[in-house]
Design an enzyme around this catalytic site. Structure first.
Site, PDB file in Angstrom:
ATOM      1  CE  LYS A 111      -9.899   4.773   3.430  1.00 59.02           C
ATOM      2  NZ  LYS A 111     -10.152   4.705   4.893  1.00 59.02           N
ATOM      3  CD  GLU A 141      -1.877  -6.270   4.600  1.00 60.62           C
ATOM      4  OE1 GLU A 141      -1.988  -5.093   4.996  1.00 60.62           O
ATOM      5  OE2 GLU A 141      -1.773  -6.561   3.388  1.00 60.62           O
ATOM      6  CG  HIS A 144      -4.111  -2.950   2.926  1.00 59.93           C
ATOM      7  ND1 HIS A 144      -2.962  -2.921   3.680  1.00 59.93           N
ATOM      8  CD2 HIS A 144      -4.439  -1.656   2.699  1.00 59.93           C
ATOM      9  CE1 HIS A 144      -2.605  -1.660   3.913  1.00 59.93           C
ATOM     10  NE2 HIS A 144      -3.476  -0.875   3.327  1.00 59.93           N
ATOM     11  NE  ARG A 192     -10.182   4.845  11.465  1.00 57.20           N
ATOM     12  CZ  ARG A 192      -9.244   4.392  10.635  1.00 57.20           C
ATOM     13  NH1 ARG A 192      -8.246   3.663  11.087  1.00 57.20           N
ATOM     14  NH2 ARG A 192      -9.330   4.662   9.343  1.00 57.20           N
ATOM     15  CB  CYS A 223      -0.990  -0.034   1.155  1.00 59.55           C
ATOM     16  SG  CYS A 223      -2.385   1.112   0.912  1.00 59.55           S
ATOM     17  CB  SER A 266      -8.271   0.775   3.014  1.00 57.42           C
ATOM     18  OG  SER A 266      -8.635   1.801   3.914  1.00 57.42           O
TER      19      SER A 266
END
Length: 301
Positions: free
Chosen positions: A163, A237, A235, A249, A142, A192
């Protein structure tokens, strides 16, 4: 085969509860095996989450992996207890005289800041220079991938209109290259991020080979010849709930955040997210460890 970590690393108990074979230092010392030395430069704020995610995907090969964690000396982490950092992490100054079979440079929550304005950028440049002589293969994730493409090839990042957030479909572009061996024609990976490196800039860089790309998310996976430097824009992982936790969040903080794409069943954030990328994530890391680390690294580092 096991992944070797310090016996009191918090992730160890979680991995064992998931039936993942984890070995501590004592047992590893009694095996006549030269474990692969893998270092993780963890730039994420909550370092324990990233430790666990990467330990999961590194544990799926027949190879014994000895994991070390690196932190930046020029940056103070405010979201991880100092006791944890002091116990499990070393600085670059403490590790720079060692050689490693593989290094992972993680993402970081600084993507909207120009590279030169990130407080640890000079130190990171020194680490990326060091990888050319002290690491067999480096995997960038990333923001770490954007930083690596900028440092090694001068490729600039751009700010996206909104985003890039969700799970996106990618197409394998170079099937015969071992890094994507065993992949389906199309596969899903989470993203992300607020920034990107233009696909055309990567295509125009003669030193890079593109292995997977998305119509929506752009280039996912590219690498230099022989895989000394590998760049993953997403990502793989991430675990099932990582995007969910980021969404909740930001939503609770009143930040502008859209629902993660292709993530919740029927786009209902009260439902359990679909896990659609685990097998390809495991395959990617296994291929990296086998074909670009184990098969080419010298026995004596």
């Amino acid at each position: 085969m096991p992944i070797k970590v310090q016996s009191d690393l918090p992730a160890k108990e979680i991995l064992e509860n998931e039936n993942i074979f984890v070995m501590d230092e004592y047992r590893a010392l009694h095996q006549n095996i030269r474990a692969l030395q893998i270092c993780i430069l963890n730039l994420m704020p909550v370092k324990q989450d990233t430790e666990l995610q990467l330990a999961r995907v590194l544990s799926n090969t027949p190879l014994q992996i000895d994991v070390s964690f690196m932190k930046m000396n020029s940056h103070i982490s405010l979201n991880t207890p100092i006791q944890h950092l002091n116990r499990f992490y070393n600085t670059f100054d403490e590790l720079k005289d060692k050689k490693f079979d593989g290094l992972i440079i993680t993402g970081a929550p600084v993507e909207q800041i120009p590279f030169e304005e990130v407080d640890y950028w000079p130190e990171l440049e020194g680490i990326m220079k060091w990888t050319k002589t002290h690491v067999t293969s480096t995997l960038h994730i990333c923001w770490g991938a954007q930083a690596g493409l900028y440092y090694h090839f001068g490729l600039e990042k751009i700010l996206l209109p909104q985003k890039l957030f969700g799970v996106y479909k990618h197409k394998v572009m170079k099937r015969k290259i071992p890094l994507v061996r065993g992949f389906d024609d199309y596969f899903m990976i989470p993203h992300s991020r607020h920034t990107a490196v233009r696909s055309e800039d990567i295509h125009n860089c003669k030193e890079l080979t593109i292995l997977a790309e998305s119509d929506e998310a752009g280039v996912l996976l590219c690498m230099t010849k022989e895989g000394r430097q590998i760049f993953v824009m997403g990502h793989p992982e991430y675990d099932r709930y990582t995007l969910h936790n980021e969404y909740i969040r930001d939503k609770s903080k009143g930040l502008p955040i859209q629902l993660p794409l292709n993530y919740y069943p029927e786009d209902d954030d009260t439902k359990k997210p679909d896990l659609q990328w685990r097998s390809h994530s495991n395959n990617l890391y296994s291929n990296w460890l086998n074909y670009y680390v184990y098969q080419v690294t010298p026995y004596e580092l």
